[in-house]
Design an enzyme around this catalytic site. Structure first.
Site, PDB file in Angstrom:
ATOM      1  N   HIS A  82      45.792  41.035  36.515  1.00  0.00           N
ATOM      2  CA  HIS A  82      45.926  39.584  36.672  1.00  0.00           C
ATOM      3  C   HIS A  82      46.930  38.980  35.687  1.00  0.00           C
ATOM      4  O   HIS A  82      47.184  37.782  35.738  1.00  0.00           O
ATOM      5  CB  HIS A  82      44.556  38.935  36.480  1.00  0.00           C
ATOM      6  CG  HIS A  82      44.084  39.025  35.064  1.00  0.00           C
ATOM      7  ND1 HIS A  82      43.639  40.210  34.496  1.00  0.00           N
ATOM      8  CD2 HIS A  82      44.035  38.097  34.077  1.00  0.00           C
ATOM      9  CE1 HIS A  82      43.328  39.988  33.231  1.00  0.00           C
ATOM     10  NE2 HIS A  82      43.553  38.721  32.949  1.00  0.00           N
ATOM     11  N   ASP A  83      47.452  39.784  34.770  1.00  0.00           N
ATOM     12  CA  ASP A  83      48.401  39.279  33.780  1.00  0.00           C
ATOM     13  C   ASP A  83      49.837  39.703  34.053  1.00  0.00           C
ATOM     14  O   ASP A  83      50.714  39.510  33.200  1.00  0.00           O
ATOM     15  CB  ASP A  83      48.017  39.792  32.377  1.00  0.00           C
ATOM     16  CG  ASP A  83      46.789  39.089  31.828  1.00  0.00           C
ATOM     17  OD1 ASP A  83      46.601  37.894  32.144  1.00  0.00           O
ATOM     18  OD2 ASP A  83      46.026  39.737  31.095  1.00  0.00           O
ATOM     19  N   ASN A  86      32.539  28.840  50.583  1.00  0.00           N
ATOM     20  CA  ASN A  86      32.048  27.500  50.923  1.00  0.00           C
ATOM     21  C   ASN A  86      33.145  26.466  51.135  1.00  0.00           C
ATOM     22  O   ASN A  86      32.882  25.265  51.167  1.00  0.00           O
ATOM     23  CB  ASN A  86      31.054  27.019  49.867  1.00  0.00           C
ATOM     24  CG  ASN A  86      31.702  26.903  48.490  1.00  0.00           C
ATOM     25  OD1 ASN A  86      32.877  27.247  48.321  1.00  0.00           O
ATOM     26  ND2 ASN A  86      30.956  26.420  47.523  1.00  0.00           N
ATOM     27  N   ASP A 108      35.582  25.277  49.268  1.00  0.00           N
ATOM     28  CA  ASP A 108      36.106  24.380  48.234  1.00  0.00           C
ATOM     29  C   ASP A 108      37.440  24.882  47.672  1.00  0.00           C
ATOM     30  O   ASP A 108      37.984  24.312  46.719  1.00  0.00           O
ATOM     31  CB  ASP A 108      35.082  24.158  47.109  1.00  0.00           C
ATOM     32  CG  ASP A 108      34.774  25.430  46.337  1.00  0.00           C
ATOM     33  OD1 ASP A 108      35.314  26.507  46.707  1.00  0.00           O
ATOM     34  OD2 ASP A 108      33.999  25.366  45.369  1.00  0.00           O
ATOM     35  N   ASP A 135      34.430  32.785  45.129  1.00  0.00           N
ATOM     36  CA  ASP A 135      33.123  32.667  44.475  1.00  0.00           C
ATOM     37  C   ASP A 135      32.283  33.940  44.653  1.00  0.00           C
ATOM     38  O   ASP A 135      32.686  34.866  45.360  1.00  0.00           O
ATOM     39  CB  ASP A 135      32.382  31.434  45.016  1.00  0.00           C
ATOM     40  CG  ASP A 135      32.447  31.359  46.533  1.00  0.00           C
ATOM     41  OD1 ASP A 135      32.153  32.376  47.193  1.00  0.00           O
ATOM     42  OD2 ASP A 135      32.817  30.288  47.076  1.00  0.00           O
ATOM     43  N   ASP A 161      36.604  32.789  49.255  1.00  0.00           N
ATOM     44  CA  ASP A 161      35.889  31.517  49.123  1.00  0.00           C
ATOM     45  C   ASP A 161      34.873  31.379  50.249  1.00  0.00           C
ATOM     46  O   ASP A 161      35.244  31.276  51.413  1.00  0.00           O
ATOM     47  CB  ASP A 161      36.915  30.368  49.169  1.00  0.00           C
ATOM     48  CG  ASP A 161      36.250  29.007  49.174  1.00  0.00           C
ATOM     49  OD1 ASP A 161      35.083  28.913  48.726  1.00  0.00           O
ATOM     50  OD2 ASP A 161      36.895  28.036  49.622  1.00  0.00           O
ATOM     51  N   ASP A 211      38.580  41.459  25.968  1.00  0.00           N
ATOM     52  CA  ASP A 211      39.837  40.721  25.961  1.00  0.00           C
ATOM     53  C   ASP A 211      40.482  40.814  24.570  1.00  0.00           C
ATOM     54  O   ASP A 211      39.797  40.625  23.557  1.00  0.00           O
ATOM     55  CB  ASP A 211      39.518  39.253  26.288  1.00  0.00           C
ATOM     56  CG  ASP A 211      40.749  38.431  26.602  1.00  0.00           C
ATOM     57  OD1 ASP A 211      41.475  38.802  27.527  1.00  0.00           O
ATOM     58  OD2 ASP A 211      40.978  37.406  25.919  1.00  0.00           O
ATOM     59  N   GLU A 236      41.249  45.692  26.231  1.00  0.00           N
ATOM     60  CA  GLU A 236      42.609  45.338  26.617  1.00  0.00           C
ATOM     61  C   GLU A 236      43.497  45.694  25.436  1.00  0.00           C
ATOM     62  O   GLU A 236      43.471  45.023  24.407  1.00  0.00           O
ATOM     63  CB  GLU A 236      42.723  43.841  26.923  1.00  0.00           C
ATOM     64  CG  GLU A 236      44.137  43.474  27.325  1.00  0.00           C
ATOM     65  CD  GLU A 236      44.433  41.976  27.320  1.00  0.00           C
ATOM     66  OE1 GLU A 236      45.432  41.562  27.916  1.00  0.00           O
ATOM     67  OE2 GLU A 236      43.655  41.222  26.697  1.00  0.00           O
ATOM     68  N   ASP A 262      33.926  40.808  31.719  1.00  0.00           N
ATOM     69  CA  ASP A 262      34.969  40.502  30.745  1.00  0.00           C
ATOM     70  C   ASP A 262      34.322  39.779  29.571  1.00  0.00           C
ATOM     71  O   ASP A 262      33.493  38.887  29.768  1.00  0.00           O
ATOM     72  CB  ASP A 262      35.993  39.567  31.407  1.00  0.00           C
ATOM     73  CG  ASP A 262      37.412  39.890  31.006  1.00  0.00           C
ATOM     74  OD1 ASP A 262      37.639  40.050  29.811  1.00  0.00           O
ATOM     75  OD2 ASP A 262      38.275  39.970  31.903  1.00  0.00           O
TER      76      ASP A 262
HETATM   77  C1  GLC Z   1      44.130  38.348  27.897  1.00  0.00           C
HETATM   78  C2  GLC Z   1      43.808  37.991  29.322  1.00  0.00           C
HETATM   79  C3  GLC Z   1      44.700  36.866  29.743  1.00  0.00           C
HETATM   80  C4  GLC Z   1      44.425  35.673  28.843  1.00  0.00           C
HETATM   81  C5  GLC Z   1      44.535  36.039  27.370  1.00  0.00           C
HETATM   82  C6  GLC Z   1      43.901  35.002  26.505  1.00  0.00           C
HETATM   83  O1  GLC Z   1      45.420  38.808  27.750  1.00  0.00           O
HETATM   84  O2  GLC Z   1      43.909  39.123  30.143  1.00  0.00           O
HETATM   85  O3  GLC Z   1      44.546  36.547  31.092  1.00  0.00           O
HETATM   86  O4  GLC Z   1      45.322  34.637  29.126  1.00  0.00           O
HETATM   87  O5  GLC Z   1      43.890  37.253  27.065  1.00  0.00           O
HETATM   88  O6  GLC Z   1      42.499  35.044  26.653  1.00  0.00           O
HETATM   89 CA    CA Z   2      34.071  28.488  46.704  1.00  0.00          CA
END
Ligand code: GLC
Ligand code: CA
Length: 560
Positions: A329-330, A22, A24, A28, A20, A202, A264, A97
């Site tokens: 991230h999942d 700035n 908040d 970013d 981050d 995705d 994905e 993405d």
């Molecule tokens: C994919 C993304 C996930 C999201 C899902 C719905 O699995 O990686 O983070 O919640 O799609 O878009």
């Molecule tokens: Ca920020």
């Protein structure tokens, strides 16, 4: 000649939690710009940005309200262009993405679509009339289990239901409708023309829905499914007709714009993968799959590793290109899932780095893996942001489960584990922000952070850096043959990588116990030189080695 994406290491940035600039509390793009030199130092060749478009952030950006914009929380389009240019000048590519299964309900298309049945945007989404008794069109449940748990939401304005496989606020787009497809292709070209190098698609396997929207016959999950609405991944995954959609996207955009694509691979396995990534198919360049790692795979056994690696190497050898990943991230954090926290954290993180970076295909690294970030656990459901955790919790507690126990069950697999802010240093909030972070920082940051880790020559960052360099110097790694040894061993993963010029031998003890090692004679007779040691204090002469220490990993080279 290999393509750039067959040689590069991909690095996934979850912008919201990266840096981050700035104060908040939200990571970013200027923050990414500032930190690019560290990524360059690590040696990555490409960044995959999870969605940074305008979004109400119901699912942290996977609910897009404007596909051609940058969310003001992350910066401006100019900030994005600055990142793109700076990355390019460092030789780092950018992959965006693309969330094409659904949009946000706040997207202009949906706001129009729901107004009336004859609105020009009506068919951009999937609308169905209620059944005679007014109920939902079928018994499908939504992944995030909001409301009554149905994947359909009634909209009073027109008296019909719309489909949402995920959140109520994420209506599914209608890929049967040519004007929608055309609009999406133009949007993809917009990003390609700007100079982005590729797209991550995705849940692309779910774009096509079965004709007539039949009920699922699956039995309900007694703990999770609500009110008879059943989550059945199979209903909308790999439905016949999906290949025509992806092929058309290739013909319209991916081919002519010459962009890299990685899907994905929800529902993609080594058997059906060639249908999507085979060279003649003209669909996608590659996918990442969940046969080895993912949200529902809390453990990884040596035998699973061998089986999945063998199957995917066959795919790559025959027709296609594979990827490697252990977390994103999942999922939860890879060290917590497949390695060890505590005493062997560094050793096991370096072992996972060895496996990621010496197996075939393109490695995908997720932010924080390179410093061995670990899972977090919060005391209250209110501290959780992940829609899966919140939805599952609600369903379970509603059915009488004990709230505390429920949280204890759900916490280790929550996606929030991977989404806590990046731990830069030991200053307040891990140096991520000067303000209040959008998601609580993992309290372990004074111990686990980039600054501290980088100072250790046998730390995790230096391990990844070294292995990325080794991977670049040894073309045998991306596409050489992989042969496993000691196949009955429950703990040791041993394989050689081979081409005409050289062989690598990789040894890894996937456990916290010492493991006896007895390599086949033909391997011992070769002249192996140590290239990398996951635990330098144990490494050394292969011939003198009769055991592997807990979480020990090693890479040897032979040019005989
Ligand atoms: C994919 C993304 C996930 C999201 C899902 C719905 O699995 O990686 O983070 O919640 O799609 O878009
Ligand atoms: Ca920020």
């Amino acid at each position: 000649m290999k393509k750039w994406w067959q040689e590069a290491v991909l690095y996934e940035i979850y912008c919201k939690s990266f840096f981050d600039s700035n104060g908040d509390g939200i990571g970013d793009l200027p923050g990414v710009l500032e930190k690019l030199p560290v990524l360059k130092e690590l040696g990555i060749g490409c960044i995959w940005f999870t969605p940074i478009y305008c979004s109400p952030q119901v699912d942290n950006g996977y609910d897009v309200s404007d596909y051609r914009s940058i969310d003001p929380a992350y910066g401006t389009m100019d900030d994005f262009k600055r990142v793109l240019d700076a990355a390019h000048s460092m030789g780092i590519r950018i992959v965006m993405d693309q969330v094409l299964n659904h949009s946000s309900d706040e997207h202009f298309w949906f706001r129009e679509s729901r107004k009336s049945k004859d609105n020009p945007y009506r068919n951009y989404y999937i609308w169905q009339p209620p059944k005679a008794d007014g109920s939902e069109p079928n018994n499908w449940g939504s992944y995030f289990r909001e409301g009554r748990g149905s994947a359909w939401e009634f909209d009073a304005a027109t008296g019909e239901y719309y489909l949402h496989q995920y959140s109520v606020k994420m209506p599914d787009l209608n890929w049967e409708y040519p004007p929608l497809r055309k609009e999406i292709y133009e949007m993809l070209r917009f990003w390609a023309d700007m100079g982005v190098d590729g797209f991550r698609l995705d849940i692309f396997t779910r774009l096509k829905k079965p004709e007539g929207f039949p009920d699922t016959q699956k039995q309900p999950d007694v703990l999770l499914d609500r009110n008879g609405f059943i989550v059945d991944k199979k209903m909308c995954t790999n439905v016949p007709g999906i290949h025509e959609i992806i092929h058309e996207m290739h013909k319209e955009v991916f081919g002519p714009c010459d962009v890299f694509t990685v899907g994905e691979g929800a529902g993609v396995n080594s058997e059906n993968a060639p249908g999507f990534i085979g060279k003649e198919r003209e669909e996608l360049d590659t996918v990442y799959h969940f046969e080895l790692a993912g949200r529902s795979k809390p453990v990884m056994r040596a035998e699973d590793f061998r089986r999945v690696q063998k199957a995917w190497y066959e795919v790559q050898k025959k027709d296609g290109w594979e990827t490697q990943h252990f977390s994103n991230h999942d999922s939860a954090r890879q060290v917590s899932n497949y390695g060890a926290e505590g005493k062997y954290r560094i050793a096991s993180a370096r072992l996972l780095a060895v496996l990621l970076l010496t197996t075939p295909g393109t490695p995908i690294l997720y932010q924080g893996e390179e410093i061995g970030m670990v899972n977090v656990s919060y005391d209250h459901i209110e501290d959780y942001n992940d829609r899966y955790t919140v939805g599952d919790y609600r369903s379970m507690v509603e059915k009488g489960a004990d709230p505390k126990e429920t949280l204890a069950v759900l916490a280790p697999k929550s996606r929030d584990n991977a989404r806590t802010p990046y731990q830069w240093d030991a200053s307040p909030n891990a140096g991520f922000t000067k303000g209040t972070p959008w998601l609580r920082v993992n309290p372990c940051y004074p111990e686990i952070n980039l600054k501290k880790d980088m100072e250790d020559p046998s730390g995790i960052f230096r391990g990844y850096q070294e292995l990325i360099r080794i991977r670049a110097e040894h073309p045998v790694i991306p596409d050489g043959e992989i042969v496993f040894h000691l196949e009955d061993d429950p703990r040791i993963i041993a394989y050689t990588r081979k081409n005409e010029a050289e062989s690598l031998l990789v040894l890894a003890n996937l456990s916290g116990e010492e493991a006896p090692l007895q390599l086949p004679r033909e391997l011992c007779e070769k002249n192996w030189k140590l290239l990398f040691s996951g635990r330098p204090e144990c490494g050394g002469d292969l011939n003198a080695k009769h055991t592997l220490a807990p979480w020990e990993s090693e890479v040897f080279l032979c040019t005989d």
